[in-house]
Design a protein around this motif. Sequence first.
Motif, PDB file in Angstrom:
ATOM      1  N   LYS A   1       1.014  -1.327   0.002  1.00  0.00           N
ATOM      2  CA  LYS A   1       0.025  -0.002  -0.062  1.00  0.00           C
ATOM      3  C   LYS A   1       0.887   1.247  -0.120  1.00  0.00           C
ATOM      4  N   GLN A   2       1.934   1.035  -0.296  1.00  0.00           N
ATOM      5  CA  GLN A   2       2.962   2.502  -0.507  1.00  0.00           C
ATOM      6  C   GLN A   2       2.917   2.799  -1.948  1.00  0.00           C
ATOM      7  N   TYR A   3       1.668   3.606  -2.331  1.00  0.00           N
ATOM      8  CA  TYR A   3       1.711   3.885  -3.739  1.00  0.00           C
ATOM      9  C   TYR A   3       2.686   4.915  -4.149  1.00  0.00           C
ATOM     10  N   ARG A   4       3.020   5.832  -3.390  1.00  0.00           N
ATOM     11  CA  ARG A   4       3.846   6.857  -3.954  1.00  0.00           C
ATOM     12  C   ARG A   4       5.167   6.142  -4.218  1.00  0.00           C
ATOM     13  N   ASN A   5       5.739   5.172  -3.532  1.00  0.00           N
ATOM     14  CA  ASN A   5       6.911   4.670  -4.029  1.00  0.00           C
ATOM     15  C   ASN A   5       6.756   3.697  -5.033  1.00  0.00           C
ATOM     16  N   ALA A   6       5.845   3.023  -5.230  1.00  0.00           N
ATOM     17  CA  ALA A   6       5.551   2.130  -6.382  1.00  0.00           C
ATOM     18  C   ALA A   6       5.382   3.107  -7.624  1.00  0.00           C
ATOM     19  N   GLU A   7       4.510   4.389  -7.646  1.00  0.00           N
ATOM     20  CA  GLU A   7       4.744   5.168  -8.827  1.00  0.00           C
ATOM     21  C   GLU A   7       6.147   5.760  -9.085  1.00  0.00           C
ATOM     22  N   LYS A   8       7.032   5.798  -7.893  1.00  0.00           N
ATOM     23  CA  LYS A   8       8.230   6.296  -8.376  1.00  0.00           C
ATOM     24  C   LYS A   8       9.143   5.234  -9.154  1.00  0.00           C
ATOM     25  N   ILE A   9       8.687   3.960  -8.605  1.00  0.00           N
ATOM     26  CA  ILE A   9       9.526   2.771  -9.155  1.00  0.00           C
ATOM     27  C   ILE A   9       8.923   2.485 -10.757  1.00  0.00           C
ATOM     28  N   PHE A  10       7.904   2.567 -11.208  1.00  0.00           N
ATOM     29  CA  PHE A  10       7.217   2.423 -12.301  1.00  0.00           C
ATOM     30  C   PHE A  10       7.614   3.260 -13.189  1.00  0.00           C
ATOM     31  N   LYS A  11       7.715   4.767 -12.935  1.00  0.00           N
ATOM     32  CA  LYS A  11       8.431   5.656 -13.662  1.00  0.00           C
ATOM     33  C   LYS A  11       9.746   5.304 -14.145  1.00  0.00           C
ATOM     34  N   LYS A  12      10.683   4.612 -13.278  1.00  0.00           N
ATOM     35  CA  LYS A  12      11.951   4.358 -13.429  1.00  0.00           C
ATOM     36  C   LYS A  12      12.016   3.020 -14.698  1.00  0.00           C
ATOM     37  N   LEU A  13      10.971   2.253 -14.581  1.00  0.00           N
ATOM     38  CA  LEU A  13      10.633   1.210 -15.150  1.00  0.00           C
ATOM     39  C   LEU A  13      10.470   1.467 -16.883  1.00  0.00           C
ATOM     40  N   LYS A  14       9.879   2.712 -16.861  1.00  0.00           N
ATOM     41  CA  LYS A  14       9.520   3.099 -18.174  1.00  0.00           C
ATOM     42  C   LYS A  14      10.891   3.529 -19.161  1.00  0.00           C
ATOM     43  N   LYS A  15      11.827   3.685 -18.611  1.00  0.00           N
ATOM     44  CA  LYS A  15      13.117   3.835 -19.219  1.00  0.00           C
ATOM     45  C   LYS A  15      13.513   2.614 -20.042  1.00  0.00           C
ATOM     46  N   TYR A  16      12.969   1.540 -19.686  1.00  0.00           N
ATOM     47  CA  TYR A  16      13.362   0.251 -20.322  1.00  0.00           C
ATOM     48  C   TYR A  16      12.294   0.010 -21.349  1.00  0.00           C
TER      49      TYR A  16
ATOM     50  N   ILE B   1      11.156  -2.192 -23.156  1.00  0.00           N
ATOM     51  CA  ILE B   1      10.217  -3.759 -23.117  1.00  0.00           C
ATOM     52  C   ILE B   1       9.097  -3.355 -22.124  1.00  0.00           C
ATOM     53  N   TYR B   2       9.432  -2.725 -21.296  1.00  0.00           N
ATOM     54  CA  TYR B   2       8.465  -2.108 -20.090  1.00  0.00           C
ATOM     55  C   TYR B   2       7.539  -1.015 -20.068  1.00  0.00           C
ATOM     56  N   ASP B   3       8.042  -0.037 -21.225  1.00  0.00           N
ATOM     57  CA  ASP B   3       7.469   1.290 -21.283  1.00  0.00           C
ATOM     58  C   ASP B   3       5.954   1.040 -21.303  1.00  0.00           C
ATOM     59  N   SER B   4       5.287   0.398 -22.051  1.00  0.00           N
ATOM     60  CA  SER B   4       3.666   0.260 -22.151  1.00  0.00           C
ATOM     61  C   SER B   4       3.170  -0.393 -20.850  1.00  0.00           C
ATOM     62  N   LEU B   5       3.908  -1.368 -20.141  1.00  0.00           N
ATOM     63  CA  LEU B   5       3.321  -2.057 -19.177  1.00  0.00           C
ATOM     64  C   LEU B   5       3.437  -0.941 -18.035  1.00  0.00           C
ATOM     65  N   ALA B   6       4.576  -0.301 -17.897  1.00  0.00           N
ATOM     66  CA  ALA B   6       4.653   0.698 -16.835  1.00  0.00           C
ATOM     67  C   ALA B   6       3.635   1.866 -16.902  1.00  0.00           C
ATOM     68  N   ASN B   7       3.131   2.133 -18.181  1.00  0.00           N
ATOM     69  CA  ASN B   7       2.256   3.192 -18.145  1.00  0.00           C
ATOM     70  C   ASN B   7       0.859   2.612 -17.653  1.00  0.00           C
ATOM     71  N   ASP B   8       0.692   1.552 -18.037  1.00  0.00           N
ATOM     72  CA  ASP B   8      -0.502   0.526 -17.602  1.00  0.00           C
ATOM     73  C   ASP B   8      -0.542   0.826 -15.846  1.00  0.00           C
TER      74      ASP B   8
END
Length: 381
Positions: A81-96, A98-105
């Motif tokens: 339930k640490q949504y802010r931390n999760a959002e920061k991580i998923f933004k980092k994931l967008k750099k890759y 293969i995960y750009d689309s999934l990270a947006n989702d």
Amino acid sequence: MVNFEMEIKKINPINIKEMELNRYKIDNDIKKSIILYNSAIGEIKKSNFELAVNDLKKALSYNKGFSDAIKLIGLCYVSMKQYRNAEKIFKKLKKYAIYDSLANDYIQSLKIESSRGRNVNNMDVINHINSDIWNEYSKKTKRSTGKIIMVILSTVIIMGGIVMNYFYPNFIQVAIAKVPIETQEFLHKLSINNKLIVKQEEVDNDQNKVDDLLEENMVNIENSEKAKIDSEDQKVKSDSYKNNILSMLDEAEKSIRDGKYEIAVEDLINVKNENLDDDMKAKFDKLWQDLKIRGLWPIYNDGNKLYKQKKYAEALPKLKMASQIDSDIDIMPWLMYQIGTCYKETNDYSNALIYFRQVKDKYPKTEYASYADYSMKEMGN
């Protein structure tokens, strides 16, 4: 919308041996990162998300480009339930790529998830406020070196303002008026945020008080229940004890009625030294009196008959019973001498001496005192 629970369940360990079959050699640091990644999956299955995050961060320390580990950290934060931390991580994931689309989702679904108010951590929100305020302030302070200096000076002035205001109120008013608007806005927001933190601490303190009261009440309830159980157990034991005594008295009464006097004596002697209430004591006294009247002489006559036949071992318990039923019986000197003789003839000299000495001490003027003295001399005393 992404089902984060299903996403984390779909994560599988990486088979290092299979990778080594397909490649010539795997770097040791990469191996270490994969081992930690697999360890994190094991912790996730046990719902130990914090331990999993620690393992994944260590994995990234060996392999910074380990995108699967980054993705899994984000999913762990969602589960925690640490949504802010999760959002920061998923933004980092967008750099890759293969995960750009999934990270947006993930980010879009995360916004929906957090907007529903599912157990958002209050301190996470406060930290987010702090971060936003500081980011906004930092962007503005980059405009010029002069403004940075002004912010530092203004902050120092305001931090000391509480003390200085007491001595130099006019000076403080002038100094505050000269603080840049951007700094004033930042400090105002920071003040509000600090109040939120203080408010949260007050709420936490109140909650702790409530928890303490609940715990105290639970202890009182448990103690009350335990006292009630102990009381009930004591009552059960008391009732059981009383029932056992009454049962023995009933058995003795039946034995007297059936002429089984020796059995009645055994039951009544067992009850005699127990803690009897008034009703049980009254019943015991009545039965003991009935035994004196009806059972004493039949028991003594049986013992005396065996004594004369020199069957001392068989005579002894009957003679002792007779002495216990009535200690004031007229033949007591003779009866005690008989008991002593039975012990002597069965080679139990220590008990024989006890009874012979009692005959001499209690009945010194009777002929049985001299008999007892003679028997003691025979035993070498």
